[in-house]
Design an enzyme around this catalytic site. Structure first.
Site, mmCIF file in Angstrom:
data_model
loop_
_atom_site.group_PDB
_atom_site.id
_atom_site.type_symbol
_atom_site.label_atom_id
_atom_site.label_comp_id
_atom_site.label_asym_id
_atom_site.label_seq_id
_atom_site.Cartn_x
_atom_site.Cartn_y
_atom_site.Cartn_z
ATOM 1 N N SER A 1 -18.052 65.447 109.989
ATOM 2 C CA SER A 1 -17.636 66.908 110.056
ATOM 3 C C SER A 1 -18.171 67.753 109.038
ATOM 4 O O SER A 1 -17.985 67.427 107.765
ATOM 5 C CB SER A 1 -16.249 66.714 110.143
ATOM 6 O OG SER A 1 -15.910 66.100 111.399
ATOM 7 N N ARG B 1 -8.408 67.528 103.022
ATOM 8 C CA ARG B 1 -9.806 67.211 102.713
ATOM 9 C C ARG B 1 -10.017 67.722 101.277
ATOM 10 O O ARG B 1 -11.071 68.228 101.014
ATOM 11 C CB ARG B 1 -10.702 67.946 103.747
ATOM 12 C CG ARG B 1 -10.665 67.526 105.204
ATOM 13 C CD ARG B 1 -11.124 65.987 105.199
ATOM 14 N NE ARG B 1 -10.852 65.701 106.648
ATOM 15 C CZ ARG B 1 -9.665 65.212 107.334
ATOM 16 N NH1 ARG B 1 -8.487 65.277 106.640
ATOM 17 N NH2 ARG B 1 -9.586 64.995 108.739
ATOM 18 N N GLU C 1 -17.493 71.104 104.439
ATOM 19 C CA GLU C 1 -16.675 69.924 103.978
ATOM 20 C C GLU C 1 -17.449 69.045 102.883
ATOM 21 O O GLU C 1 -16.740 68.799 101.877
ATOM 22 C CB GLU C 1 -16.200 69.127 104.972
ATOM 23 C CG GLU C 1 -15.279 67.932 104.575
ATOM 24 C CD GLU C 1 -14.502 67.235 106.091
ATOM 25 O OE1 GLU C 1 -14.646 66.077 105.903
ATOM 26 O OE2 GLU C 1 -14.238 68.246 106.808
#
Length: 342
Positions: A242, A169, A337
């Site tokens: 998420s 990520r 995130e």
């Protein structure tokens, strides 16, 4: 070329431009449908002394406050094949293309490599920033290169996969936020590439025993069903997917955690053990949490949702409380995130 000022509108509500449905205002806003538009808008912002903020599908951001500069919505469209051989080809995608639609297009054509990334919201241009991934596949697995505009100089050039410095990520673009605008992505796909079915839930969904008969589209459809069963549709319940990364810990720390919490969920990683952030949040009692405007999804503890015109501050305050709770109980820090703007 149209002058940049002719593309610009003022005081635009960005609620429709972010999947969390947060209502903040852009002092100046424009959609760019071509590289010429991008060049003109960049020049206009510099002439006016305004900061430039790039916006794609708005699926992985939290808008904390009004944006005072120029917000450019990248709407470059187009997809084509090049370097087509018997079994493989390169799919060229413009940055404003819808990512999920591009996945289904490739899978429908019989090409494999990105089918596990079906139904991830957002645009193609945003995909490399997060190195999007799901069900055992990351964008980096197929990416050849990206075309970028360097926002300081206006130069357009290509960066290959290695130069993108992809990690979990993470990417060169995320580490250098505001420096580059991604305009195009090229992916190498194959008709005979092995399907990635190592994720147990996906293997169960497609039936691993019949894997030799599966197509890329079969896998994409199974992924879509899995995601829909676990994740809310931003169109009906605003969210940014998420909200926390799965934290990486050493083998030693994992063993210490497992001794205290025998049921803790983790996955092996080349750099240690990756804990399931959803498990940690769930065990702290946050799944299904609901306050006046925001909350945590009742089926997926990783997803923070906007129930009723919540603000970016409310979302981030909730995230901070979850981070504090998980750290106090497990000694593990959860990393957010989505990007936080401004």
């Amino acid at each position: 070329m149209r002058e940049g000022a002719g593309l610009v509108r003022e005081n635009i509500d960005l609620r429709a431009y972010n999947t969390l449905g947060i209502s903040v205002s852009a002092r100046h806003f424009a959609s760019a449908n071509s590289r010429e538009d991008l060049t003109a808008l960049r020049a206009w912002a510099r002439a006016e002394g305004l900061p430039l903020q790039i916006l794609g599908g708005g699926s992985n951001i939290v808008l904390k406050d009004n944006l005072p500069g120029l917000v450019v919505h990248v709407a470059l469209r187009g997809r084509r094949w090049c370097e087509v051989h018997e079994d493989d080809a390169i799919l060229v995608l413009e940055a404003g293309e819808n990512w999920h639609q591009a996945v289904i297009y490739a899978a429908s054509m019989g090409y494999r490599g990105i089918e596990n990334l079906a139904l991830i919201p957002g645009t193609v241009g945003a995909a490399p920033v997060q190195n999007i991934g799901a069900y055992g596949v990351e964008l980096a697995d197929t990416l050849v290169d990206v075309e970028v505009m360097e926002l300081t100089s206006g130069e357009i050039r290509r960066l290959d996969c290695q130069a993108c410095r992809f990690a979990y990520r993470d990417s060169f673009f995320k580490q250098n936020a505001g420096r580059y605008l991604i305009t195009q992505v090229r992916l190498k796909l194959s008709r005979n590439r092995a399907l990635e079915l190592s994720y147990q839930g996906l293997a169960d969904a497609v039936g691993a025993s019949s894997a030799e008969h599966l197509t890329a589209l079969d896998v994409a459809q199974a992924v879509m069903a899995l995601r829909r069963s676990k994740l809310p549709d931003p169109e009906s319940l605003p969210n940014a997917g998420s909200f926390f990364k799965n934290p990486l810990v050493s083998h030693r720390q994992f063993e210490e955690l497992r001794q205290q919490w025998p049921g803790i969920v983790a996955f092996t990683d080349p750099q240690g053990m990756k804990l399931a952030a959803a498990w940690l949040i769930d065990r702290c009692g946050w799944k299904g949490y609901h306050e006046a405007h925001v909350g945590v999804h009742r089926h997926q503890a990783l997803v923070l949702v906007n129930h009723s015109r919540g603000t970016g501050k409310e979302i981030l305050d909730l995230a901070q409380r979850i981070q504090d709770d998980v750290y106090n109980r497990y000694g593990v820090l959860l990393e957010i995130e989505p990007r936080i703007l401004p």
